[in-house]
Design a protein around this motif. Structure first.
Motif, short mmCIF file in Angstrom:
data_model
loop_
_atom_site.label_atom_id
_atom_site.label_comp_id
_atom_site.label_asym_id
_atom_site.label_seq_id
_atom_site.Cartn_x
_atom_site.Cartn_y
_atom_site.Cartn_z
N PHE A 77 0.84 -1.20 0.00
CA PHE A 77 0.00 0.00 0.00
C PHE A 77 0.87 1.25 0.00
N LYS A 78 1.96 1.16 0.79
CA LYS A 78 2.87 2.31 0.89
C LYS A 78 3.54 2.60 -0.48
N TYR A 79 3.97 1.56 -1.18
CA TYR A 79 4.72 1.78 -2.43
C TYR A 79 3.87 1.85 -3.68
N THR A 80 2.67 1.21 -3.65
CA THR A 80 1.89 1.16 -4.91
C THR A 80 0.48 1.73 -4.77
N GLY A 81 0.05 1.96 -3.50
CA GLY A 81 -1.33 2.43 -3.30
C GLY A 81 -2.33 1.28 -3.37
N LYS A 82 -1.83 0.05 -3.53
CA LYS A 82 -2.74 -1.12 -3.57
C LYS A 82 -2.33 -2.11 -2.50
N TRP A 83 -3.31 -2.76 -1.88
CA TRP A 83 -2.99 -3.75 -0.84
C TRP A 83 -2.46 -5.06 -1.44
N LEU A 84 -2.99 -5.39 -2.61
CA LEU A 84 -2.55 -6.63 -3.25
C LEU A 84 -2.39 -6.36 -4.75
N PRO A 85 -1.20 -5.86 -5.15
CA PRO A 85 -1.01 -5.51 -6.56
C PRO A 85 -1.15 -6.73 -7.49
N ASN A 86 -1.58 -6.47 -8.74
CA ASN A 86 -1.75 -7.57 -9.71
C ASN A 86 -0.47 -8.35 -9.92
N GLU A 87 0.68 -7.63 -9.87
CA GLU A 87 1.97 -8.30 -10.12
C GLU A 87 2.21 -9.41 -9.10
N THR A 88 1.74 -9.18 -7.86
CA THR A 88 1.94 -10.19 -6.81
C THR A 88 1.14 -11.44 -7.13
N MET A 89 -0.11 -11.25 -7.49
CA MET A 89 -0.97 -12.39 -7.84
C MET A 89 -0.37 -13.12 -9.03
N GLN A 90 0.11 -12.33 -10.01
CA GLN A 90 0.69 -12.89 -11.22
C GLN A 90 1.91 -13.75 -10.88
N ALA A 91 2.75 -13.24 -9.95
CA ALA A 91 3.98 -13.96 -9.59
C ALA A 91 3.62 -15.32 -8.96
N PHE A 92 2.62 -15.35 -8.08
CA PHE A 92 2.24 -16.62 -7.46
C PHE A 92 1.67 -17.58 -8.51
N LYS A 93 0.95 -17.02 -9.51
CA LYS A 93 0.40 -17.88 -10.57
C LYS A 93 1.54 -18.47 -11.39
N GLU A 94 2.49 -17.60 -11.74
CA GLU A 94 3.56 -17.99 -12.66
C GLU A 94 4.58 -18.93 -12.01
N TYR A 95 4.98 -18.61 -10.78
CA TYR A 95 6.05 -19.40 -10.14
C TYR A 95 5.51 -20.59 -9.34
N ILE A 96 4.21 -20.71 -9.26
CA ILE A 96 3.49 -21.87 -8.68
C ILE A 96 3.61 -22.00 -7.15
N VAL A 97 4.84 -21.92 -6.63
CA VAL A 97 5.01 -22.11 -5.18
C VAL A 97 5.54 -20.82 -4.56
N GLY A 98 4.98 -20.42 -3.42
CA GLY A 98 5.44 -19.19 -2.78
C GLY A 98 5.38 -19.27 -1.26
N LEU A 99 5.96 -18.26 -0.63
CA LEU A 99 6.04 -18.20 0.84
C LEU A 99 5.43 -16.87 1.29
N LYS A 100 4.82 -16.87 2.46
CA LYS A 100 4.11 -15.65 2.87
C LYS A 100 4.18 -15.40 4.36
N GLY A 101 4.54 -14.18 4.73
CA GLY A 101 4.47 -13.74 6.13
C GLY A 101 3.04 -13.31 6.44
N PRO A 102 2.75 -12.99 7.71
CA PRO A 102 1.38 -12.60 8.07
C PRO A 102 1.02 -11.23 7.52
N LEU A 103 -0.26 -11.06 7.18
CA LEU A 103 -0.70 -9.77 6.63
C LEU A 103 -1.81 -9.18 7.49
N THR A 104 -1.76 -7.87 7.66
CA THR A 104 -2.83 -7.17 8.36
C THR A 104 -4.08 -7.23 7.49
N THR A 105 -5.22 -7.47 8.10
CA THR A 105 -6.46 -7.37 7.34
C THR A 105 -6.85 -5.90 7.33
N PRO A 106 -6.83 -5.24 6.14
CA PRO A 106 -7.13 -3.80 6.12
C PRO A 106 -8.54 -3.54 6.62
#
Ligand code: NAD
Length: 425
Positions: A65-94
């Motif tokens: 949100f700080k860098y892009t103004g979006k909580w979940l940018p499309n690029e992030t979703m795209q990366a998880f789709k493309e690279y298949i496996v990912g790791l994630k820390g905890p996220l605040t529920t806005p």
């Protein structure tokens, strides 16, 4: 080429694999960097440079949100789709209208229908149980149906009134006790949703040579949803895994047709042959039994709401949320996100005292999923060794008789040191 490819029955993982990760909010910054360092050390110790993970940071949550103004940018979703496996820390529920939980958005978009939570005890960790070493379970919680579908209407809304009118006029429902002041929710449970979850649980049990898969449900009350889950789960097990499993459905049919002695003998023979026993239990009895006889359960398949309660109770039985790992997986597409199961712990964020074990053990699950078992095993045995000596972060160490409270970064250092020792054994 550093991308994982999903072939029909397996993942093809390159030796230099790119894994996208979300750092996470709150304690995420502290625990995720520790996790990456620990995993790198283990991969290096296990494969001496022949295998390597290239971590690719993608943004979500407050940092996004700080860098892009979006909580979940499309690029992030795209990366998880493309690279298949990912790791994630905890996220605040806005907080604020119309924003979906980021965790929910990721799970729904990638259709990650299994929430997998292994639960085991580490020697040295305080537990309320007499015999915590008996706890060794794998919870397969359905992630896309049941209450998770989020089909509800607020009390007093036009939708709730419309739904009530439909219930009364079209469905002839007369059982709503206080119709004018009720909110309403719908609980969908399907054959496909049940089958893919139970199938994944049975395959897991077969692959890991585990003794049983227990379907946990409230089918005695909710006959067509929870009861359907039990019925369809059994039917699928008998149809698709007849050679590798023995279900209590078949046992009951044998009792009817040929008597109890024959059914008992058939079950005994199946156990001798190493077949997976598929059985079921009502959810409330299950919660009690896990405290009294945890040894009776191994792989557990359950719907979303039951799974929510079960995962937290079982985590508490072996040391709490700081140590419980988890993953959300779609076994058909291969997509999987391995994650810390706790939240952002705002009360201790930035103090270098959060326990990084949940995300580290989730990364161990990830390594196993990639087929890099040796690296995962190094981390697990290093953690076993640290805990058995009372070396842990404060949340665990303060409860251990000889506990030595370490900061997050000191725990990282002793763990890496131990990984290097373990690799020389
Ligand atoms: P929480 O899990 O963040 O904290 C609950 C308690 O457990 C706190 O006392 C905290 O200090 C402690 N705790 C949690 N993780 C710890 C760790 N690694 N080491 C030591 N202690 C730890 O739950 P919460 O306070 O209800 O939620 C805070 C935020 O996290 C909310 O915005 C919530 O929506 C979010 N959340 C995110 C996830 C996720 O991303 N998967 C899960 C749960 C909550």
């Amino acid at each position: 080429m550093s991308r994982i490819i999903k072939e029909e029955k397996r993942l093809v993982v390159p030796e230099n694999v790119t894994i996208p990760f979300i750092e996470g909010d709150g304690v995420g910054k502290e625990i995720t960097s520790v996790c990456l360092a620990v995993v790198d050390a283990a991969v290096n110790a296990a494969y001496k440079g022949k295998r390597q993970i290239k971590w690719k940071e993608v943004l979500a949550g407050e940092k996004a949100f700080k860098y892009t103004g979006k909580w979940l940018p499309n690029e992030t979703m795209q990366a998880f789709k493309e690279y298949i496996v990912g790791l994630k820390g905890p996220l605040t529920t806005p907080v604020g209208g119309g924003i979906r939980s980021l965790n929910v958005a990721l799970r729904q978009e990638l259709d990650l229908y299994v929430c997998l939570r292994p639960v085991r005890w580490f020697k040295g960790v305080e537990s309320p149980l007499k015999n915590p070493q008996d706890v060794d379970m794998y919870i397969f919680r359905e992630n896309t149906e049941d209450i998770y579908a989020g089909i509800e209407w607020e009390q007093g809304s036009d939708e709730a009134k419309k739904f009530l009118t439909f219930l009364v006029n079209e469905m002839r429902v007369t059982k709503v006790r206080f119709p004018d002041t009720s909110g309403f929710g719908v609980k969908p449970v399907s054959i496909e949703g049940t089958e893919r979850l139970v199938r994944a649980a049975i395959r897991y049990a077969i692959k890991h040579k585990l003794p049983s898969v227990t379907l946990v449900h409230k089918g005695n009350i909710m006959k067509f949803t929870e009861g359907g889950f039990k019925k369809w789960g059994y039917e699928m097990a008998d149809r698709e895994f007849a050679g590798e499993t023995f279900s209590m459905n078949r046992y009951n049919a044998l009792v009817k047709e040929q008597g109890k002695a024959v059914a008992d003998a058939a079950k005994e023979e199946a156990v001798k042959q190493g077949k997976v026993i598929v059985n079921d239990v009502i959810a409330d009895a299950f919660l009690q039994n896990t405290l009294l006889h945890p040894k009776d359960y191994s792989v557990v398949a359950t719907l979303n709401l039951n799974g929510d309660y079960i995962s937290d109770q079982l985590a508490a039985m072996v040391g709490g949320i700081g140590i419980a790992p988890g993953a959300n997986i779609n076994y058909d597409t291969g997509h999987a996100i391995f994650e810390a199961t706790h939240g952002t712990a705002p009360d201790i964020a930035g103090q270098n005292k959060a326990n990084p074990s949940s995300i580290i053990l989730s990364a161990v699950m990830m390594l196993e999923y990639l087929g890099w078992k040796e690296a995962g095993e190094l981390i697990t045995s290093a953690m076993e060794c640290c805990f058995s000596q009372g070396l842990a972060t404060d949340d665990l160490a303060r409860l251990m008789p000889d506990g030595k409270s370490l900061s997050t970064s000191s725990f990282r250092d002793v763990l890496i040191q131990q990984i290097n020792c373990e690799s020389k054994k």
